[in-house]
Write an enzyme that holds these catalytic residues in place. Structure first.
Site, PDB file in Angstrom:
ATOM      1  N   ALA A  22       0.785  -1.271   0.138  1.00  0.00           N
ATOM      2  CA  ALA A  22       0.077   0.196   0.191  1.00  0.00           C
ATOM      3  C   ALA A  22       0.844   1.097  -0.106  1.00  0.00           C
ATOM      4  O   ALA A  22       0.223   2.292   0.194  1.00  0.00           O
ATOM      5  CB  ALA A  22      -0.992   0.048   1.086  1.00  0.00           C
ATOM      6  N   TYR A 163       4.900 -14.175 -14.769  1.00  0.00           N
ATOM      7  CA  TYR A 163       4.281 -13.275 -14.203  1.00  0.00           C
ATOM      8  C   TYR A 163       2.712 -13.838 -14.709  1.00  0.00           C
ATOM      9  O   TYR A 163       1.900 -13.776 -14.014  1.00  0.00           O
ATOM     10  CB  TYR A 163       4.325 -11.963 -15.258  1.00  0.00           C
ATOM     11  CG  TYR A 163       3.430 -10.968 -14.553  1.00  0.00           C
ATOM     12  CD1 TYR A 163       3.332 -10.366 -13.279  1.00  0.00           C
ATOM     13  CD2 TYR A 163       2.563 -10.275 -15.473  1.00  0.00           C
ATOM     14  CE1 TYR A 163       2.448  -9.555 -12.785  1.00  0.00           C
ATOM     15  CE2 TYR A 163       1.648  -9.415 -15.180  1.00  0.00           C
ATOM     16  CZ  TYR A 163       1.467  -8.991 -13.685  1.00  0.00           C
ATOM     17  OH  TYR A 163       0.582  -7.944 -13.494  1.00  0.00           O
TER      18      TYR A 163
END
Length: 289
Positions: A22, A163
């Site tokens: 965050a 990924y």
């Protein structure tokens, strides 16, 4: 129907939200908007200095705690320090990174994007009240799960395929988690979101000069901003949606935020169950409800 935006968020007064990663990008926007609407935010970040700097730019009740998803001992320490939370947002991630291993010997992308969050979620489940939101990607479409070589020990490593595998794993995790929650009679919901193609600090980090230059150039031309990307996560975290909903832009990387489709591989219940079993073995964590 008008486009849903962060301005349409309901009040989060009295609710606690944990957000991994965050301190920047989508995670920082998600934290900022939920804090602005009354949530107590726990920013779960690897670099607490950067986390504190980001928190000072936010208004509301924001706390920074250390969490390194590439170290399962750090994941356990973080989970032990949580008493209760309403929402867990599995946002942190790395994209197309050069080959590396986590502390526990996992390929870094599957380790960070999937296995770290898998362990965190299982450890926190008894303490959660409302939902788990996991950030996936359009990149899950070409993804394939290799159960025999999840950590790329016998294959030639591809940053982008690694990924894609990790982002497919996010969706399979979400669907199997929801199946288990339903079977346990739990009111918790598991949802996923993807940001479209948003300009964050993830792009251009593969270590391949030409490929990174191409990606960076494309990003400048077509990418949306982090506010738009985070909108998809905020929608999944706040709206009354069925479990296993996948939220994102209507047209892939632009358009109205809404429930969207996913690849056929992301809808394979047998693979979801097999990946869950393997993830339990690798992380030493189990579904606890």
């Amino acid at each position: 129907m008008s486009d849903w935006t962060a301005a349409d968020l309901p009040s989060f007064d009295g609710r606690t939200v944990i957000i991994t990663g965050a301190n920047s990008g989508l995670g920082a926007v998600t934290a900022r908007e939920l804090a602005r609407n009354g949530a107590k935010i726990i920013m779960a970040v690897r670099n607490t200095g950067k986390g504190e700097a980001a928190a000072r730019q936010m208004t509301g009740d924001v706390e920074v705690r250390e969490l390194d998803l590439q170290d399962l001992s750090s994941v356990r320490r973080f989970a032990d320090g949580v008493d209760r939370a309403d929402v867990l947002i599995n946002n942190a991630g790395i994209m197309a990174a050069p080959y590396a291993l986590t502390v526990d010997g996992f390929e870094s992308q599957i380790g960070t994007n999937h296995l770290g969050h898998f362990a965190l979620t299982n450890l926190l489940l008894p303490k959660l009240v409302d939902r788990v939101v996991t950030v996936s990607s359009m990149a899950h479409w070409p993804g394939r799960i290799n159960l025999d070589d999840l950590n790329w020990k016998s294959r030639r490593y591809s940053p982008w395929l690694a990924y894609s595998q990790s982002k497919l794993a996010n969706l399979l995790f979400t669907s199997e988690l929801q199946r288990r929650l339903d079977a346990a009679g739990s009111p918790l919901r598991a949802l996923a979101a993807h940001p479209g193609y948003s300009h964050t600090n993830l792009q251009g980090a593969s270590g391949r000069r030409l490929g990174d230059a191409v990606v960076s150039a494309a990003t400048r031309v077509v990418a949306t901003d982090a506010d738009f990307g985070a909108r998809q996560t905020l929608y999944a975290a706040s709206q009354d949606l069925p479990g296993n909903t996948f939220a994102g832009p209507r047209f892939g990387y632009i358009g109205r935020t809404q429930p969207i489709g996913r690849s056929r591989r992301a809808q394979d219940p047998a693979m979801a169950a097999a990946l869950w079993d393997l993830s339990e073995q690798l992380t030493g964590t189990k579904f606890q409800l």
